[in-house]
Design an enzyme around this catalytic site. Structure first.
Site, PDB file in Angstrom:
ATOM      1  N   ARG A 250       0.693  -1.140  -0.042  1.00 58.08           N
ATOM      2  CA  ARG A 250       0.126  -0.013  -0.101  1.00 58.08           C
ATOM      3  C   ARG A 250       0.808   1.191  -0.046  1.00 58.08           C
ATOM      4  NH1 ARG A 250       1.565   1.970   4.359  1.00 58.08           N
ATOM      5  NH2 ARG A 250       0.691   3.673   4.197  1.00 58.08           N
ATOM      6  N   GLY A 251       0.171   2.458  -0.122  1.00 64.08           N
ATOM      7  CA  GLY A 251       1.033   3.629  -0.527  1.00 64.08           C
ATOM      8  C   GLY A 251       1.000   3.847  -1.739  1.00 64.08           C
ATOM      9  N   ALA A 252       0.835   5.069  -2.286  1.00 64.20           N
ATOM     10  CA  ALA A 252       0.861   5.383  -3.605  1.00 64.20           C
ATOM     11  C   ALA A 252       2.286   5.251  -4.317  1.00 64.20           C
ATOM     12  CB  ALA A 252       0.586   6.791  -3.866  1.00 64.20           C
TER      13      ALA A 252
ATOM     14  N   ARG B 201      -6.447  -1.500  -8.255  1.00 59.50           N
ATOM     15  CA  ARG B 201      -7.121  -0.375  -7.356  1.00 59.50           C
ATOM     16  C   ARG B 201      -7.190   0.602  -8.387  1.00 59.50           C
ATOM     17  NH1 ARG B 201      -4.285   0.715  -1.752  1.00 59.50           N
ATOM     18  NH2 ARG B 201      -6.326   1.910  -1.412  1.00 59.50           N
TER      19      ARG B 201
ATOM     20  N   GLN C 173      -2.491   2.930  10.851  1.00 58.72           N
ATOM     21  CA  GLN C 173      -1.087   3.013  10.157  1.00 58.72           C
ATOM     22  C   GLN C 173       0.048   3.395  11.292  1.00 58.72           C
ATOM     23  OE1 GLN C 173      -3.734   4.614   9.010  1.00 58.72           O
ATOM     24  NE2 GLN C 173      -4.055   4.159   6.584  1.00 58.72           N
TER      25      GLN C 173
ATOM     26  N   ASP D 114      -1.314  13.669   0.273  1.00 56.62           N
ATOM     27  CA  ASP D 114      -1.909  13.028  -0.838  1.00 56.62           C
ATOM     28  C   ASP D 114      -2.204  13.796  -2.138  1.00 56.62           C
ATOM     29  OD1 ASP D 114      -2.708  11.375   1.849  1.00 56.62           O
ATOM     30  OD2 ASP D 114      -2.944  10.213  -0.110  1.00 56.62           O
TER      31      ASP D 114
ATOM     32  N   ASN E 156      -4.466  15.330   3.154  1.00 53.17           N
ATOM     33  CA  ASN E 156      -3.806  14.316   3.629  1.00 53.17           C
ATOM     34  C   ASN E 156      -4.733  13.544   4.713  1.00 53.17           C
ATOM     35  OD1 ASN E 156      -1.280  12.797   4.152  1.00 53.17           O
ATOM     36  ND2 ASN E 156      -1.118  13.623   5.999  1.00 53.17           N
ATOM     37  N   LYS E 157      -4.064  12.403   5.100  1.00 57.08           N
ATOM     38  CA  LYS E 157      -4.762  11.415   5.966  1.00 57.08           C
ATOM     39  C   LYS E 157      -5.663  12.068   7.084  1.00 57.08           C
ATOM     40  CE  LYS E 157      -4.443   7.945   5.670  1.00 57.08           C
ATOM     41  NZ  LYS E 157      -5.411   7.027   4.919  1.00 57.08           N
TER      42      LYS E 157
END
Lengths: 350, 350
Positions: free
Chosen positions: B46-48, B89, B201, B242, B252-253
């Site tokens: 995971r993670g772009a 995805r 996370q 992001d 962002n998150k």
């Protein structure tokens, strides 16, 4: 939803087991001081006022279970019960306050001859325990009525933790009292409840309590409190308090401070609701130690590990909100507005 | 700790399974495009940026597993692999960017005659995948060096989510890059990691990553971010992003906004670290839709229910932080200071 019910016919205290909520709704019947102390210790009943009410009835249960034959033995039994109850949660101020009030009154009744036998003493103490419950309820009702001035039709209130009727034992609560009165009066009101890690009082208790009463509630993570305010989803914030200082510093459940700062920044009213018994007019903000609890509360959720077992954890239970972020403090004696260092004393000592 | 490793002798991509962290450290070996797509779909990676690197190697694996005999068949196979990978995805921008880059290059190599057979094409594509990895690493290293200017000896950095080497695939990361470089240089630095509900996370990945590298980390609940700043335990906040708009709005998150507001209020520097590829210079703040995810992420933790199953939930994944709360944005091309609406374009288009 009243979580503490006294059944006079069978001398039984029925309490809603909060450690099982919201998954099971089980009332447990307490018939003596020992089981009452155990229920407090195991957090089957929690919240300062709820513990106080439970302990007051626990004193009575020591007499109804042991049935001492003389008044002298009754006082001895009450002293013994007080010790057992007080040690269940030694830091709970309301607990010791309630057992002391019951013991002291029993001694006075015996000395003054108001109670001529043990049965009469039990009856008098039952009135006193009911009075403790009623005083709490009355204070919450007053707070609720004052708080109602701050609620408009279609409002959404952001809260924190559980400052509802489960915590106070009355079914009404402190921060949730205005919401409940509004709902009862047909005002359309809804609540956003952050889950409130680590203990999850929001997702476990506040959600349960509001759904039981048919009040609209939306659960969010603690990470989402900022966004709901930023997006204009919140009309005001209403939280309880564990301790309020004379200058208006508020100690409350961890996470309260962040809601206050963001509300202040975005121009959203931030209200603290607490009875005047929660005020500490002597201490300075630096005198109050912030309690830290077991790191495993953060390392696990409902017993399931969520991180490495050796990770260092900081787990404070409370935080402190400076007065500049607080719009008003709502008590049973009235609403306190800034400047708090002038106005707190005026209202509390009224 | 490098979570994505290409093994050239056996044509295998080994990825650290992030869905099992931190409880099990398992590398899974991917040998074709199908298993690579599945690993992306199941969030084992995971993670772009990490997804982009994985997908680039997934394209190569389609050739090394199927062994097409002609260059024409190879291009067909790559097109087929791209479809499978892209659908793993569909919203991941880096995924499609990486597979497109690989396919386009393969077509060019075939057209230009740079690749005379399938084996030569595979070798050229391997260089390109490595280049994607290296470019990412290089950008993070640059961000880390710029960020290092903002770290002093004995500093404690508050972060959010996991913006580390697990998310980017390089082992370095964005927000954590300066911390890692500082640690490597012998500067005493520690991190406070909020657990970051609902996906955890922080407790699952950031804690794991930092402990693996011997960097001091303290885990807190999301409710405690205010108190740690109020108590002076935090020297600066460093978070990833992001998406960053030309006027400096940062997506962002979820939970980032609250840290920014409190840091601003208390005079604590708040830094956003992201490569220039994360900038969106076209969109307006109101154009960007904030993704909401499955309510059951909030109703459960690691599959265990923590509230009533019928409760209404609002579960946004991101929040937006307005530029006024941001001290600086640190990119691989330099540090961007306010006024962002002037300075973002200058640095990004450098």
């Amino acid at each position: 939803l009243i979580p503490i019910i006294w059944r006079d016919d069978s001398n039984t205290l029925s309490i809603l087991d909060q450690s099982l909520l919201p998954f099971q709704k089980v009332f447990i019947d307490l018939k003596d001081a020992e089981s009452t102390a155990l229920a407090i210790k195991n957090m089957q009943v929690r919240g300062a006022p709820a513990i106080g009410i439970t302990a007051a009835y626990g004193m009575i249960l020591s007499l109804t279970s042991k049935r001492p034959s003389t008044l002298q033995d009754a006082i001895k039994e009450l002293s013994r019960a007080k010790q057992i109850l007080d040690s269940a949660r030694p830091t709970a101020v309301n607990l010791i306050w309630a057992t002391s009030r019951m013991l002291k009154l029993a001694e006075t009744y015996v000395e003054n001859g108001n109670a001529k036998n043990v049965n009469e003493l039990i009856q008098l103490l039952k009135s006193e325990a009911k009075k403790i419950f009623d005083e709490e309820y009355e204070a919450e009702l007053q707070m609720g009525l004052y708080g109602l001035e701050k609620i408009n039709d279609n409002d959404t209130i952001l809260t924190q933790c559980n400052a509802g009727g489960l915590a106070t034992g009355t079914g009404l609560g402190t921060a949730l009292a205005p919401v409940k009165l509004a709902h009862a009066l047909g005002i359309n009101v809804s609540v956003i409840a952050p889950e409130t890690r680590p203990w999850l009082q929001g997702s476990r208790l506040t959600v349960y309590e509001l759904l039981e009463e048919g009040i609209k509630v939306t659960l969010i993570t603690d990470t989402a409190v900022g966004l709901v305010m930023y997006k204009g989803m919140v009309n005001s914030v209403m939280v309880g308090a564990d301790r309020i200082l004379s200058d208006g510093h508020v100690f409350n459940k961890i996470g309260t401070f962040k809601e206050a700062v963001i509300a202040h920044e975005l121009g959203i009213p931030f209200y603290v609701l607490a009875p005047t018994s929660s005020f500490d007019l002597k201490s300075n903000v630096n005198d109050v130690k912030i309690e830290e609890r077991d790191p495993n509360e953060v390392r696990t959720i409902r017993g399931i590990p969520i991180t490495l077992e050796n990770v260092n954890v900081y787990n404070p239970v409370f935080d402190v909100t400076p007065p500049k972020y607080i719009t008003a403090i709502i008590t049973e004696k009235g609403i306190i507005y800034p400047p708090f260092s002038e106005n707190v004393k005026k209202i509390v000592n009224k």
